[in-house]
Design a protein around this motif. Structure first.
Motif, PDB file in Angstrom:
ATOM      1  N   ASP A   3      72.978 -11.690  23.957  1.00  0.00           N
ATOM      2  CA  ASP A   3      73.261 -12.909  24.035  1.00  0.00           C
ATOM      3  C   ASP A   3      72.292 -13.393  24.038  1.00  0.00           C
ATOM      4  N   ARG A   4      70.813 -13.261  25.094  1.00  0.00           N
ATOM      5  CA  ARG A   4      69.795 -13.884  24.525  1.00  0.00           C
ATOM      6  C   ARG A   4      69.381 -14.055  22.762  1.00  0.00           C
ATOM      7  N   PHE A   5      69.245 -12.926  22.801  1.00  0.00           N
ATOM      8  CA  PHE A   5      68.369 -13.095  21.132  1.00  0.00           C
ATOM      9  C   PHE A   5      69.143 -12.542  20.018  1.00  0.00           C
ATOM     10  N   GLY A   6      70.251 -12.398  20.001  1.00  0.00           N
ATOM     11  CA  GLY A   6      70.956 -12.149  19.105  1.00  0.00           C
ATOM     12  C   GLY A   6      72.079 -11.065  18.874  1.00  0.00           C
ATOM     13  N   ARG A   7      72.105 -10.499  18.270  1.00  0.00           N
ATOM     14  CA  ARG A   7      73.080  -9.159  17.731  1.00  0.00           C
ATOM     15  C   ARG A   7      71.939  -8.342  16.803  1.00  0.00           C
ATOM     16  N   ASP A   8      71.428  -8.758  16.049  1.00  0.00           N
ATOM     17  CA  ASP A   8      70.381  -7.372  14.760  1.00  0.00           C
ATOM     18  C   ASP A   8      69.622  -6.950  16.170  1.00  0.00           C
ATOM     19  N   GLU A   9      68.584  -8.136  17.286  1.00  0.00           N
ATOM     20  CA  GLU A   9      67.628  -7.635  17.850  1.00  0.00           C
ATOM     21  C   GLU A   9      68.683  -7.075  19.189  1.00  0.00           C
ATOM     22  N   ALA A  10      69.841  -6.806  19.097  1.00  0.00           N
ATOM     23  CA  ALA A  10      70.391  -5.813  20.116  1.00  0.00           C
ATOM     24  C   ALA A  10      70.579  -4.334  19.543  1.00  0.00           C
ATOM     25  N   ILE A  11      71.001  -5.132  18.450  1.00  0.00           N
ATOM     26  CA  ILE A  11      71.260  -3.491  17.833  1.00  0.00           C
ATOM     27  C   ILE A  11      69.597  -2.590  17.713  1.00  0.00           C
ATOM     28  N   ARG A  12      68.652  -3.304  16.969  1.00  0.00           N
ATOM     29  CA  ARG A  12      67.029  -2.339  16.870  1.00  0.00           C
ATOM     30  C   ARG A  12      66.659  -2.588  18.896  1.00  0.00           C
ATOM     31  N   TYR A  13      67.263  -2.946  19.677  1.00  0.00           N
ATOM     32  CA  TYR A  13      66.969  -2.600  21.092  1.00  0.00           C
ATOM     33  C   TYR A  13      67.565  -1.270  21.203  1.00  0.00           C
ATOM     34  N   VAL A  14      68.772  -0.917  21.296  1.00  0.00           N
ATOM     35  CA  VAL A  14      69.255  -0.203  22.340  1.00  0.00           C
ATOM     36  C   VAL A  14      68.974   1.417  20.999  1.00  0.00           C
ATOM     37  N   ASN A  15      68.922   1.058  19.288  1.00  0.00           N
ATOM     38  CA  ASN A  15      67.865   1.944  19.192  1.00  0.00           C
ATOM     39  C   ASN A  15      66.984   2.089  19.010  1.00  0.00           C
ATOM     40  N   GLY A  16      66.467   1.617  19.654  1.00  0.00           N
ATOM     41  CA  GLY A  16      64.877   1.639  20.519  1.00  0.00           C
ATOM     42  C   GLY A  16      65.032   2.878  21.125  1.00  0.00           C
ATOM     43  N   TYR A  17      66.135   3.262  21.454  1.00  0.00           N
ATOM     44  CA  TYR A  17      66.372   4.610  22.850  1.00  0.00           C
ATOM     45  C   TYR A  17      66.309   5.575  21.944  1.00  0.00           C
ATOM     46  N   LYS A  18      66.683   5.690  20.746  1.00  0.00           N
ATOM     47  CA  LYS A  18      67.111   7.327  20.482  1.00  0.00           C
ATOM     48  C   LYS A  18      65.832   7.631  20.904  1.00  0.00           C
ATOM     49  N   SER A  19      64.681   7.494  21.025  1.00  0.00           N
ATOM     50  CA  SER A  19      63.222   8.710  20.962  1.00  0.00           C
ATOM     51  C   SER A  19      63.362   8.924  22.383  1.00  0.00           C
ATOM     52  N   LYS A  20      64.347   8.399  23.241  1.00  0.00           N
ATOM     53  CA  LYS A  20      64.556   9.073  24.447  1.00  0.00           C
ATOM     54  C   LYS A  20      65.327  10.441  24.831  1.00  0.00           C
ATOM     55  N   VAL A  21      65.914  10.059  23.805  1.00  0.00           N
ATOM     56  CA  VAL A  21      67.547  10.868  24.313  1.00  0.00           C
ATOM     57  C   VAL A  21      67.117  12.680  23.492  1.00  0.00           C
ATOM     58  N   GLN A  22      67.725  13.715  24.028  1.00  0.00           N
ATOM     59  CA  GLN A  22      66.858  15.448  24.379  1.00  0.00           C
ATOM     60  C   GLN A  22      68.109  15.763  23.664  1.00  0.00           C
ATOM     61  N   ASN A  23      69.050  15.387  23.457  1.00  0.00           N
ATOM     62  CA  ASN A  23      70.700  16.226  22.436  1.00  0.00           C
ATOM     63  C   ASN A  23      71.089  18.023  23.608  1.00  0.00           C
ATOM     64  N   SER A  24      70.238  17.969  24.700  1.00  0.00           N
ATOM     65  CA  SER A  24      69.950  19.314  24.832  1.00  0.00           C
ATOM     66  C   SER A  24      71.085  19.393  25.955  1.00  0.00           C
ATOM     67  N   GLU A  25      71.529  18.908  26.559  1.00  0.00           N
ATOM     68  CA  GLU A  25      72.829  19.602  27.506  1.00  0.00           C
ATOM     69  C   GLU A  25      73.776  18.459  27.450  1.00  0.00           C
ATOM     70  N   PRO A  26      74.962  19.147  27.709  1.00  0.00           N
ATOM     71  CA  PRO A  26      75.693  17.224  27.844  1.00  0.00           C
ATOM     72  C   PRO A  26      75.524  16.662  28.588  1.00  0.00           C
ATOM     73  N   ILE A  27      76.232  15.489  28.621  1.00  0.00           N
ATOM     74  CA  ILE A  27      76.303  14.293  29.403  1.00  0.00           C
ATOM     75  C   ILE A  27      76.617  14.928  30.750  1.00  0.00           C
ATOM     76  N   ILE A  28      77.715  15.151  30.383  1.00  0.00           N
ATOM     77  CA  ILE A  28      78.735  15.554  31.728  1.00  0.00           C
ATOM     78  C   ILE A  28      78.547  16.918  32.360  1.00  0.00           C
ATOM     79  N   THR A  29      78.371  16.741  33.278  1.00  0.00           N
ATOM     80  CA  THR A  29      78.017  18.095  33.984  1.00  0.00           C
ATOM     81  C   THR A  29      78.927  19.146  35.154  1.00  0.00           C
ATOM     82  N   GLN A  30      79.193  19.949  35.774  1.00  0.00           N
ATOM     83  CA  GLN A  30      80.961  20.801  35.878  1.00  0.00           C
ATOM     84  C   GLN A  30      80.743  19.776  37.145  1.00  0.00           C
TER      85      GLN A  30
END
Ligand SMILES: [Zn+2]
Length: 577
Positions: free
Chosen positions: A400-427
């Motif tokens: 909304d503030r800075f445009g679509r391209d920046e939003a895509i860069r922003y959300v992809n910036g979070y990839k470095s924090k993902v571990q993919n080691s356990e499911p997101i939904i727990t028991q």
């Protein structure tokens, strides 16, 4: 909430929009807590950089007895429905103690003689009254079973008064209830208890499924202090003994953990956004900084109202309250401790520069008013409904503030924090917070879903209607899946399951027969029925493939080395064979 976040070793992948964060240490969620509660007043100090974060507890190990007692929605919880709490307490800053009553009104849903409530084992149950009659009760860790002398009848409403007292034990990342001092040495007492549960400082039915419909909060404190709690301020009363009682009325359903005390020498200033009152409470020294920084509130609320509809707690107003920890989404009284600076504790959280253009805590914690507070998960297992969605809301704000391209860069910036080691939904039924992937992988999954939809107008409409359908309700992931399947007329269940109920990402396998000009492709995914469109080719001239987990073959003129996949739009792995 924004919890402790720690990073894997960050790899710089040029051309993918990622950049090295260089943060191998305590991530920002810990903030001053990394130093321990005693160091609260040095919140302006930079976070330490050498300490290693504790390993995050696995969500796959056997539960403790406390996990089960707290997490199971058993007979003595399911037999009643919360209607009203009146929490009426007196807080003594010198003794670091709290004492008072929670008057609990509930409707029985089945005939029974017992209900289950919670109060931390270190606090005293003084008495539980049913009218004038004391009730028997049985304590088991933090659980309090309350017994009635005769059967309570389904469909009828009952009221009990739960009297308690004691010194809450500071615990958890945010302290539970802390009796601290501000930098000038004045009392500063705050609560933040999402992790350990609200029963660390007051008695309630401490679970996620059943939110009380409305609530009154009365807080007696020394005359020179101010209490800011949730809801609408109803007035204050001088009690004549050096204490003043502050009364607040919450006019919407509220999670227990959102109920907050913020007791200090706050100064107040106000603004409005249309009819919505905006009230700000900060320490006196920070007034000027706050007036400047909190100018971000109105555009933030505007953006989220544009996406989802009216601010969810209009009758209660919007408040932002300074606290000694980083922040928390306390309903209609958002806790703020982000140093009156952009970024997250002044850091570039997503690592692509964008985070430094806004105050992370204002945007993230306020985003929770829509996802977390208005739409709430009915079980902690499904906490991605709070955190994945709100992290995605950050990227909508950026768009909304800075445009679509920046939003895509922003959300992809979070990839470095993902571990993919356990499911997101727990028991279900075991109270254990999911791994941190619920934030970043959750947001990246929603960004992926948008690419699956591949029509921004349809996506925006679906988001808005999803929120409108479920606001002020407690839901599970199944409700989310059902909604989107119906709305988008597509069975996305295997896609949701792959991202949320399995640890590993789907892998797009591309096999090349360059001599014959052919490319074969399939998804390699744990979900046998996983099927998801994806853009393949070269940037600007994408072809949308519809791979399944079975091989398909197509002519392909682009050589293997030049083939790209739009991995900023779809959070997938790619393997060229
Ligand atoms: Zn959060």
């Amino acid at each position: 909430m924004l919890r402790a976040v720690f990073l894997r070793a960050v790899v710089v992948i040029s051309g993918c929009g990622l950049s090295a964060l260089g943060l191998g240490s305590w991530e920002l969620g810990l903030g001053p807590w990394a130093l321990g509660p005693s160091a609260l007043i040095s919140a302006q100090e930079p976070a330490p950089t050498e300490q290693k974060p504790p390993p995050q507890a696995s969500t796959l190990g056997p539960p403790t007895r406390a996990d089960v007692l707290r997490g199971a929605y058993g007979r003595y919880r399911a037999n009643n429905d919360l209607l009203f709490y009146h929490l009426d307490v007196r807080v003594d800053p010198e003794r670091k103690s709290i004492a008072g009553t929670n008057t609990i009104r509930f409707r029985m849903l089945a005939d029974d003689t017992r209900i289950q409530l919670e109060l931390a084992a270190n606090l005293s149950v003084d008495r539980i009254l049913f009218g004038a009659a004391p009730l028997r009760y049985e304590r088991d860790l933090n659980t309090v079973y309350v017994d009635f002398p005769s059967t309570l009848r389904a469909g009828r409403d009952y009221t009990i008064a739960f009297h308690y007292s004691g010194t809450p034990q500071e615990q958890g990342r945010f302290g539970g209830m802390t009796f601290g001092k501000d930098p000038a040495g004045r009392h500063w007492i705050t609560t933040s208890c999402e992790d350990h549960g609200a029963s660390v400082w007051w008695p309630n039915k401490d679970q996620w499924r059943d939110e009380v419909e409305r609530m009154q909060i009365s807080v007696a404190i020394p005359n020179d202090l101010v209490d800011i709690s949730n809801g609408r301020f109803m007035g204050k009363t001088d009690l004549g003994d050096g204490y003043t009682r502050w009364d607040w009325l919450v006019q919407y359903p509220i999670n227990n953990y959102n109920v907050a005390l913020n007791i200090g020498r706050y100064e107040h200033f106000a603004d409005r956004l249309g009819d919505l009152p905006l009230d700000f409470y900060v320490l006196p020294e920070n007034l000027d900084k706050a007036r400047k920084q909190f100018a971000q509130v109105s555009p933030m609320l505007d953006a989220f109202q544009k996406y989802f509809g009216e601010y969810p707690f209009a009758k209660d107003g919007y408040k932002l309250v300074e606290v000694p920890y980083a922040g928390m989404e306390h309903q209609s009284a958002v806790a703020y401790g982000n140093r009156f600076a952009n970024g997250y504790l002044e850091r570039d959280f997503a690592g692509v520069g964008t985070s430094l253009k806004f105050d992370f805590i204002i945007i993230h914690e306020s985003g929770h008013e829509w996802f977390g507070n208005a739409i709430s998960a009915a079980d902690v297992s499904d906490m991605w409904i709070h955190e994945g969605w709100t992290t995605y809301l950050e990227s909508l704000y950026v768009e909304d503030r800075f445009g679509r391209d920046e939003a895509i860069r922003y959300v992809n910036g979070y990839k470095s924090k993902v571990q993919n080691s356990e499911p997101i939904i727990t028991q279900r039924g075991i109270h254990r917070e999911p791994m941190q992937d619920m934030y970043f992988k959750g947001a990246l999954f929603l960004n992926t879903l948008r690419s699956v939809v591949n029509d921004d107008a349809v996506w925006r409409g679906a988001l808005r209607d999803f929120y409108q359908e479920f606001k002020h309700r407690n839901i599970l992931t199944e409700d989310v899946v059902r909604y989107f399947n119906t709305r988008l007329k597509r069975d996305l269940t295997p896609v949701f399951d792959q991202y949320l109920r399995r640890a590993e990402l789907p892998i797009l396998e591309l096999a090349f027969n360059e001599r014959d000009g052919l490319m074969s492709y399939r998804w390699k995914a744990g979900e046998r029925a996983f099927a998801m469109p994806v853009r393949v080719g070269t940037a600007g001239t994408w072809t949308i493939l519809e791979p399944t987990t079975d091989w398909q073959t197509m002519p392909m003129a682009i050589p293997k080395a030049a083939i790209e996949v739009a991995t900023d739009l779809y959070y997938v792995e790619v393997r060229k064979l």
